[in-house]
Each structure stands twice: as structure tokens, then as C-alpha cells.
Design a protein around this motif. Structure first.
Motif, short mmCIF file in Angstrom:
data_model
loop_
_atom_site.label_atom_id
_atom_site.label_comp_id
_atom_site.label_asym_id
_atom_site.label_seq_id
_atom_site.Cartn_x
_atom_site.Cartn_y
_atom_site.Cartn_z
N THR A 91 35.27 41.77 30.98
CA THR A 91 35.73 40.72 30.08
C THR A 91 36.64 41.33 29.01
OG1 THR A 91 33.64 39.55 30.40
CG2 THR A 91 34.96 38.89 28.51
N GLU B 60 29.98 41.87 31.21
CA GLU B 60 29.03 40.79 30.94
C GLU B 60 28.36 40.37 32.24
OE1 GLU B 60 30.74 37.56 28.80
OE2 GLU B 60 30.97 38.73 26.94
N THR C 20 35.52 29.23 36.20
CA THR C 20 35.29 30.63 35.87
C THR C 20 36.40 31.53 36.41
OG1 THR C 20 32.89 30.34 35.81
CG2 THR C 20 33.70 32.57 36.18
N ARG D 159 39.20 33.89 34.59
CA ARG D 159 39.32 35.32 34.86
C ARG D 159 40.76 35.69 35.24
NH1 ARG D 159 35.48 38.68 38.24
NH2 ARG D 159 36.21 40.19 36.69
N GLU E 184 42.74 36.02 32.18
CA GLU E 184 42.35 37.18 31.39
C GLU E 184 42.81 38.51 31.98
OE1 GLU E 184 38.18 35.45 29.48
OE2 GLU E 184 38.14 36.75 31.25
#
Length: 322
Positions: free
Chosen positions: A38, A213, A306, A310, A313
């Protein structure tokens, strides 16, 4: 360069079947825990030097003194635990220097729960020049609100991040926790308070560096072909598992949706988020054709969100790791 393979790692398997019921249908799957990389909330850049400052600011009407009467609970000891948590998380991977610590010589006071004014930029720049630092994490204030009459206790930690070349703080966070439920035993509670101070330092460090995480994923295995694929997957034969699950996409819609979900996990685990999302879109098309709603639609929806997050990110993580 970030290797896609290190963006997700399986850390534990939970054996057996999990069952959920939805609209009269039944889906069987195995859940397992994975760690996903993360990004940090604040991008510092590689090789940056960090310092720690305890400003020694307290409330005028501070009930923390009730705790400070116990051994190991003085303000300096709690600040030290915050610092230990911060520096432990910062140096954990062995690529960053230790964090030098500083403190204001005199205690100052504020009259309310308001956030203290920022530390003067000129003083931050002086500290950074003297000790060759790029950033300073400042524990602005920390106190505990203890109400002996109601038997309640709450904590408040205010943390700022200052940069050597910025006129204003670059980050601010306030951690407020209600610790009342932990007041079951005096001595265990004191240990918890100390651990909580350490955890707050480690928690703030997560805002500054990419970190792992824990979350959960599923592998569906009710239908025969899906189950055979899972057997190969457990034996680390990913290629054979993929072939079987690709074949299962030609089965009836419910099985095909579950096969696409399994394939999406394989793509995610290889760092190919775009392919994983494309597979989930195929699963969505099939699920939307089913009446009543497909039993796995909630997981499918959450999983797609999700993976889209991702994918967004990914570039941030590369920037923060290089």
C-alpha cells in the motif's frame, strides 16, 4: 523498479470451505490472507532523512497526571514509546537511517483541545540544516482525558510533519481513541497504554512509507473443475490451475463467474491489475444476466473496486520505492 510480483503476497492459508447464503443459492470457497503493498499518504522520496521532535505541549486542565502517577507512565516515557514505534517501523527494512530525537527544553501549555500552532519554519530549517535532515516528525501534543466518575479514558495524539524546504507543515493527523473498554484490569491496562503509545508511532510511520496491509481473498472450489484447479494451486502449479479455471469459464454461468474470480486473483498476484479487472468485468456481465442476483455479486463488486484502487496506486508505489 518495482517488481509486480512483490505487490501482493500470500501469508496464510485457511483450510476448509466457507459457505455463504444469498437468495437461496450457495457458494463454496476457501479464504486466505494476503498482504498487499500500500502506498504512503505522503511521498517523501528515497534516501530522505527524518528527525523526531517532542514539543512538550500539554493542556492546562490535563487529567493525564492520574496515569503519570504509575511507574512507566510519565510524559517522557510515553513520548519515548511513540518514538520507538516510529523509528522501528522506519528502519524495519534496513534501508533507512535511524531517526535522531529532539525535545523542547520547556513545557508549554494550551487551554483547550485545539491543535497547537505550527512550529516556526525558521526553527525547523535550523534543525534540518544542523543535523542534515529533510523532514521532522513532531509529536505536537499527547494527553489522556481521564474521568474517574464515569470510569472513562480517551487518548489524543496530534502529529505534524515538517519539511526543511517548506514554509508550512506538509502533514497533520490527530489520533483519538476511546480506551474505556480496556479498563478491565489495572496492570494490563497500563501495559495497553504503553503499547498504544508505541503503536501510534508505528501507525504514523505508515503515512510516510509504503507498507504491507493484510486483507482476504477467495478461491472458489465447489464445482469439480474449480476444485481440481484449487488442488493444483495449493501445490503451486499455477499454470495447471489456470488451465482448469479457464475451462470452467465455459460452464454454467454461476460456475463461470466463480472461475473468473479465481483467474482474477491469479492475475492480481502476478501484478497484472488490468488483466484482473478485465476478468472481473467478464464475471460482472455473466452475473448481471442471472436472475435472481448472483450469490457472489457482493464479493465481485468489492473486489473490482479494490483492484481499481490498486491500479491507481501502482504509480505512486513505484515513485515511493525508487
Amino acid at each position: 523498479m518495482v517488481l509486480p510480483q512483490v505487490l501482493c503476497r500470500v501469508i496464510a492459508l485457511i483450510s476448509g470451505l466457507g459457505l455463504i447464503l444469498f437468495c437461496g443459492s450457495c457458494s463454496s470457497y476457501r479464504t486466505f490472507e494476503v498482504e498487499v503493498l500500500t502506498p504512503a499518504d505522503v511521498t517523501l522520496g528515497q534516501g530522505k532523512k527524518l528527525g523526531y521532535l517532542n514539543r512538550h505541549i500539554r493542556k492546562v486542565q490535563d487529567t493525564s497526571f492520574i496515569l503519570y502517577a504509575y511507574e512507566g507512565m510519565t510524559p517522557d516515557e510515553l513520548s519515548g514509546l511513540f518514538y520507538q514505534g516510529l523509528t522501528s517501523a522506519w528502519t524495519e527494512d534496513g534501508t533507512r537511517d535511524s531517526i535522531p530525537a529532539f525535545a523542547e527544553n520547556l513545557v508549554s501549555y494550551m487551554r483547550s483541545d485545539s491543535i497547537p500552532p505550527a512550529y516556526p519554519a525558521a526553527d525547523i530549517q535550523k534543525i534540518c540544516r544542523t543535523f542534515c535532515l529533510d523532514y521532522v516528525v513532531s509529536l505536537e501534543t499527547y494527553y489522556y482525558t481521564v474521568n474517574e466518575r464515569s470510569g472513562s479514558i480517551k487518548s489524543n495524539y496530534c502529529v505534524r510533519l515538517y519539511a526543511a524546504d517548506e514554509p508550512a507543515p506538509v502533514d497533520l493527523v490527530v489520533y483519538r481513541d476511546d480506551l474505556t473498554d480496556y479498563l478491565t484490569d489495572e496492570f494490563n491496562f497500563l501495559d495497553f497504554i504503553r503499547a498504544n503509545a508505541w503503536d501510534k508511532g508505528a501507525l504514523y510511520c505508515k503515512r510516510l512509507i509504503p507498507h504491507w496491509e493484510v486483507t482476504e481473498r477467495r478461491v472458489y472450489n465447489r464445482q469439480k473443475v474449480l476444485r481440481m484447479g484449487d488442488i493444483f494451486y495449493r501445490q503451486n502449479d499455477v499454470e495447471q490451475a489456470m488451465k482448469l479455471w479457464e475451462a470452467a469459464t465455459k460452464e454454467r454461468p454461476e460456475t463461470a463467474v466463480q472461475a473468473y474470480l479465481n483467474l482474477a486473483w491469479l492475475s492480481e498476484n502476478q501484478g497484472d491489475f488490468e488483466q484482473a479487472i478485465a476478468l472481473l468485468k467478464k464475471a460482472r456481465e455473466l452475473a448481471d444476466k442471472n436472475k435472481p442476483a448472483h450469490p457472489d455479486i457482493l464479493y465481485l463488486t468489492d473486489y473490482q473496486k479494490t483492484l481499481e484502487k490498486r491500479l491507481k496506486e501502482y504509480n505512486r508505489i513505484e515513485q515511493q520505492l525508487n
